[in-house]
Design an enzyme around this catalytic site. Structure first.
Site: not given
Ligand SMILES: *[C@@H]1O[C@H](CO)[C@@H](O)[C@H](O)[C@H]1NC(C)=O
Ligand SMILES: *[C@@H]1O[C@H](CO)[C@@H](O)[C@H](O)[C@H]1NC(C)=O
Ligand SMILES: *[C@@H]1O[C@H](CO)[C@@H](O)[C@H](O)[C@H]1NC(C)=O
Length: 508
Positions: A115, A213, A209, A245, A170, A349, A207, A179, A310
């Protein structure tokens, strides 16, 4: 022909939801901040033999080195380049790990930080895990390369402040992290090149992350560029497993369902609610778990990646709040992980942590930043004690008998229906998985002593919570199941582990 096309379309469409674990392996473990060399050894000496399906590893790409030698764990969420070079190890060590783990049937899933790059406040320089130069001030990351054109500054030149505004979430910066402009094909290609490098080496998936976003369509465009998994270990045409995520506890603009088209999502309500129930907060009781899963407003089971805690929320970061159970609350934690692994909902998990010196001031742990056990910033090896626990500050929850044996329970009951639920209207509950397994909990303030229908064939079974089946005998409590499937259970409310679990392979 039509049927064939339909089936292959379904096959393609389902692929990114399948973890590609070996047949009969149903859980993965997050070996948070472990070195690649230690993970390779753990696959061979423990995870393979004990039936674990795979490992989520910490980010594999180069990151900023922050405040050496007092390096926070979160420096790994501040990328500098896509070189495979971190405090967990270099590219050769990464390849060695993936090969050795795959060869013993244990898959590797990489935490992919795509991201953003590093925080805008870092000074320009070469304080990075591979020595690459970067300049956050003018957005120069020559080791990729990215320049100012590759970031979202033209859309938003500041921080996310309003989570009810999806565009802000985002396009703006998360905690100051620069970003990336994922709508640009150039950026998508650089990210896909990195992920394809990992796929070719042999990883099984990612995964993603901070997926909340990123725009779901931008993620999709990156995923469309990804290779199929390496045919040395995976069947031809296998697509990488994707879990995103997305922290959606309700009440925000962005819903995790927006991401179902790309893969699974992390269901954060799961650990937050289960912690509340096991702690008996807000009037919650285990008897309310009868309709656990979608009945509690969670995403569909085949879209969920679930966990009790987590690496973020075990130290008060991210989502979930105070109810989250961790190894620090071992008695309740073992019950929660046991419940998760026995219950059919979601893909599970298991967390594997390191200890740190907690220091609560006004209710907040001011040491929530502390990185892995280290010597002057270099991560310490995971040592294994004679009793099979871990040394050097590594907690290794996945090696706790109760958790390791429940991971095996989940494998044994795979595909079996949720069955024979019983509760006493309070915190004494039990359920089975068809005719393959049965589990009983006593989280009440009084002892439990009752006879229950287990659904299991007659015989003597070893309780895998209090002991192990060793050479056909049991080191823990033995349970007699009669010809009618019924068995008597007694669990003291003061037991260190107030639950009992038996399954087809613990039959003596
Ligand atoms: C798959 O892995 C094998 C074994 O490491 C390697 O030789 C091969 O080049 C990889 N395939 C691709 C497409 O990279
Ligand atoms: C279940 O809990 C209730 C109320 O807490 C208690 O009175 C009862 O004895 C318990 N039942 C069993 C079977 O243990
Ligand atoms: C099993 O263990 C029990 C208790 O430890 C012991 O009395 C018994 O002899 C053992 N049985 C076998 C077959 O080893």
């Amino acid at each position: 022909m039509k049927l064939f096309l339909l089936l292959s379309a379904l096959g393609l469409c389902w692929a990114q939801y399948a973890p590609h674990t070996q047949q009969g392996r149903t859980s993965i473990v997050h070996l948070f901040e472990w070195r690649w060399a230690d993970i390779a050894a753990e696959c061979e000496r423990y995870l393979g033999p004990k039936g674990f399906g795979g490992v989520q590893v910490s980010p594999a790409n180069e990151n900023v080195v922050i405040n050496n030698p007092y390096r926070p764990w979160w420096e790994r969420y501040q990328p500098v380049s896509y070189k495979l070079c971190t405090r967990s190890g270099n590219e050769a060590e990464f390849k060695n790990m993936v090969t050795r783990c795959n060869n013993v049937g244990v898959r590797i899933y990489v935490d992919a930080v795509i991201n953003h790059m590093c925080g805008s406040g870092n000074p320009a320089g070469t304080s990075s895990t591979c020595g690459s130069y970067y300049n956050p001030n003018n957005r120069d990351f020559p080791a990729v390369p990215y320049s100012g054109l590759d970031f979202n500054d033209n859309k938003c030149n500041g921080e996310i402040s309003n989570y009810n505004d999806a565009s802000q979430v985002r396009n703006c910066r998360l905690s100051g992290l620069l970003d990336l402009a994922l709508e640009k094909d150039y950026v998508r290609t650089k990210i896909a090149d990195y992920l394809n490098h990992l796929i070719d080496i042999g990883v099984a998936g990612f995964r993603l992350d901070a997926a909340k976003h990123m725009w779901p369509g931008d993620i999709k465009a990156v995923l469309n560029k990804l290779h199929n998994l390496n045919t040395s270990w995976f069947s031809a045409g296998s697509r990488p497993f994707i879990f995103q995520e997305v922290i959606d506890l309700g009440g925000e603009a962005i819903k995790s369902s927006e991401y179902f088209g790309n893969g699974r999502v992390t269901e954060f309500k799961y650990g937050a609610k289960l912690g509340t129930v096991i702690r008996k907060w807000n009037g919650e009781k285990m008897s309310y778990l009868k309709n656990w899963g979608e009945g509690w407003g969670f995403v569909p089971s085949d879209r969920a990646l679930v966990f009790v805690d987590n690496h973020d929320n075990q130290r008060g970061h991210g989502a979930g709040g105070a109810s989250i159970l961790t190894f620090w609350d071992a008695r309740m934690y073992k019950m929660a992980v046991g419940f998760m692994l026995a219950h059919p909902y979601g893909f599970t998990r298991i967390m594997s942590s390191y200890r740190w010196d907690r220091n609560f001031q006004n209710g907040k742990d001011v040491n929530d930043w502390i990185g892995p056990p280290n010597n002057n910033g270099a991560t310490k090896a995971v040592t294994i004690n004679a009793d099979s626990t871990c040394g050097n500050g590594w907690v290794c929850e996945h090696r706790w008998r109760q958790i390791r044996n429940m991971a095996a329970f989940r494998n044994v009951v795979d595909g079996q229906p949720f069955s024979n639920w019983w509760d006493n209207g309070s915190n004494q509950v039990a359920f089975g998985r068809g005719n393959r397994g049965f589990i009983v909990f006593n989280n009440d303030d009084r002892s439990l002593s009752t006879t229950l229908q287990t659904g299991l064939p007659a015989g003597t079974y070893c309780d895998v919570i209090s002991g192990d089946k060793v050479n056909g005998n049991c080191t823990g409590i033995k349970i007699q199941v009669g010809g009618d499937g019924k068995a008597s259970f007694s669990i003291s409310n003061s037991a260190e582990d107030p639950f009992i679990a038996i399954h087809a392979e613990s039959k003596l």
